[in-house]
Design an enzyme around this catalytic site. Sequence first.
Site, short mmCIF file in Angstrom:
data_model
loop_
_atom_site.label_atom_id
_atom_site.label_comp_id
_atom_site.label_asym_id
_atom_site.label_seq_id
_atom_site.Cartn_x
_atom_site.Cartn_y
_atom_site.Cartn_z
N ARG A 67 -6.48 1.53 14.12
CA ARG A 67 -5.25 1.01 13.83
C ARG A 67 -4.39 0.98 14.68
O ARG A 67 -4.60 1.16 16.07
CB ARG A 67 -4.83 1.37 12.54
CG ARG A 67 -4.69 2.89 12.43
CD ARG A 67 -5.02 3.59 10.95
NE ARG A 67 -4.43 2.78 9.93
CZ ARG A 67 -4.04 3.37 8.68
NH1 ARG A 67 -4.34 4.59 8.55
NH2 ARG A 67 -3.62 2.57 7.83
N ARG A 108 -8.19 -8.89 0.22
CA ARG A 108 -9.27 -7.94 0.79
C ARG A 108 -10.17 -7.32 -0.06
O ARG A 108 -11.44 -6.89 0.43
CB ARG A 108 -8.73 -7.23 2.01
CG ARG A 108 -8.03 -7.96 3.11
CD ARG A 108 -7.27 -7.12 4.30
NE ARG A 108 -8.33 -6.30 4.84
CZ ARG A 108 -8.31 -5.61 6.16
NH1 ARG A 108 -6.73 -5.42 6.22
NH2 ARG A 108 -8.99 -5.15 6.89
N LYS A 138 -0.25 7.12 -3.82
CA LYS A 138 -0.50 5.58 -3.96
C LYS A 138 -1.25 5.35 -5.14
O LYS A 138 -1.98 4.01 -5.19
CB LYS A 138 -1.23 5.03 -2.45
CG LYS A 138 -0.51 5.48 -1.21
CD LYS A 138 -1.24 5.27 0.06
CE LYS A 138 -0.56 5.82 1.41
NZ LYS A 138 -1.20 5.92 2.43
N PRO A 190 0.77 -1.29 -0.15
CA PRO A 190 0.05 0.13 -0.04
C PRO A 190 0.88 1.39 0.14
O PRO A 190 0.29 2.22 -0.36
CB PRO A 190 -0.83 -0.03 1.26
CG PRO A 190 -0.93 -1.45 1.43
CD PRO A 190 0.11 -1.98 1.00
N GLU A 191 1.88 1.41 0.70
CA GLU A 191 2.40 2.97 0.64
C GLU A 191 3.13 3.30 -0.65
O GLU A 191 3.40 2.40 -1.56
CB GLU A 191 3.13 3.05 1.92
CG GLU A 191 2.19 2.58 3.11
CD GLU A 191 2.90 3.00 4.46
OE1 GLU A 191 3.37 4.15 4.73
OE2 GLU A 191 2.73 2.31 5.39
#
Length: 312
Positions: free
Chosen positions: A298, A125, A61, A2-3
């Site tokens: 988180r 996901r 991203k 992701p990053e």
Amino acid sequence: MPELPEVETVRAGLAPSLTGAKVTDVRVLDERSLKRHQGGTADFMNSLQGCRIEAVVRRGKFLWLPLTAHDDRFKSPVALVGHLGMSGQMLLRDVGAEPDKLTRVVISAIESSGQPVEFRFVDQRIFGSLAIDDLVTTSDSKPGGFSAGALANSPLLGLIPRSAAHIARDPLDEDFDVAAVTAKFAKKNSGIKRVLLDQNLLSGIGNIYADEALWRARLHYDQPAASLSKAKSRELLEHVRVILSDAVAEGGTSFDEQYKNVNGESGYFAVSLNAYGMTGRPCNRCGNPIKRDSWMNRGSHYCPRCQRLKIG
DNA sequence: ATGGACACCTGTGGGC
DNA sequence: TGCCCACAGGTGTCCA
């Protein structure tokens, strides 16, 4: 993956193969990966079929592939826009290679060299997505992060997908404006980590690199952004820039079987982490155990001794 | 403007 | 062995 460093690793991996490639077939194995596409699965497939990919572009991203068609199906410029979400991968495979688990979309193409290739969008996901989206002009639309070699003169490279138009420049963008961003920090009373993660102010930073940059700057995640001096804000942004570029050089961060480059290989930046995922381990600076707080649904990892909240 | 909760999802690992 | 809970790198939206 992701990053920013992981997305840039993917972009750099896709570009040599897909720049100038022509789409020959599209297979959608799970329609949920197209949830950001307006118009349905058939429209997605029909739009892509036969198109030529002009470049592979990134800001923060977000990744996108400007498209051209031999016919007049597009009334205005469009791109295939991809986001990896929490668990997306974009893999390049030889035709007929072993299937990859959790593959959601497969795009077959012919490279400009004539070599056939399969682009596989894999996503556990399904927070990531692929979509065809309009390319638009904004006051700040020149994208960053693309290799200047490939079709650098195309007018399509001055445009940005509508769905990414709100995304600010990232710290590796040659036009990233440190003074403008520190000025925005000075007006934010939110905690500095929340501000670092705000993709409207600066893009590309996620939970790992936020925790790492704050550790290096010795800042607590809840320290109000406006309480930082101009010099401290500049220092923090310099830590961010160094961490992101070091991680790009290492091919990104990977801990497990998720997060892979286009060949399905992991990055090596994980060995450089000082805070993220280091709960209970001694701080590399003072030896105090790293702490994990629940924060914004988180985790936040930090050294309670080195990174104290300063009430002012 | 700000912070919080939650929605979108699957998979893995720890504790019992 | 199974079950339940916590947890995972993101983004967008709605509500106080």
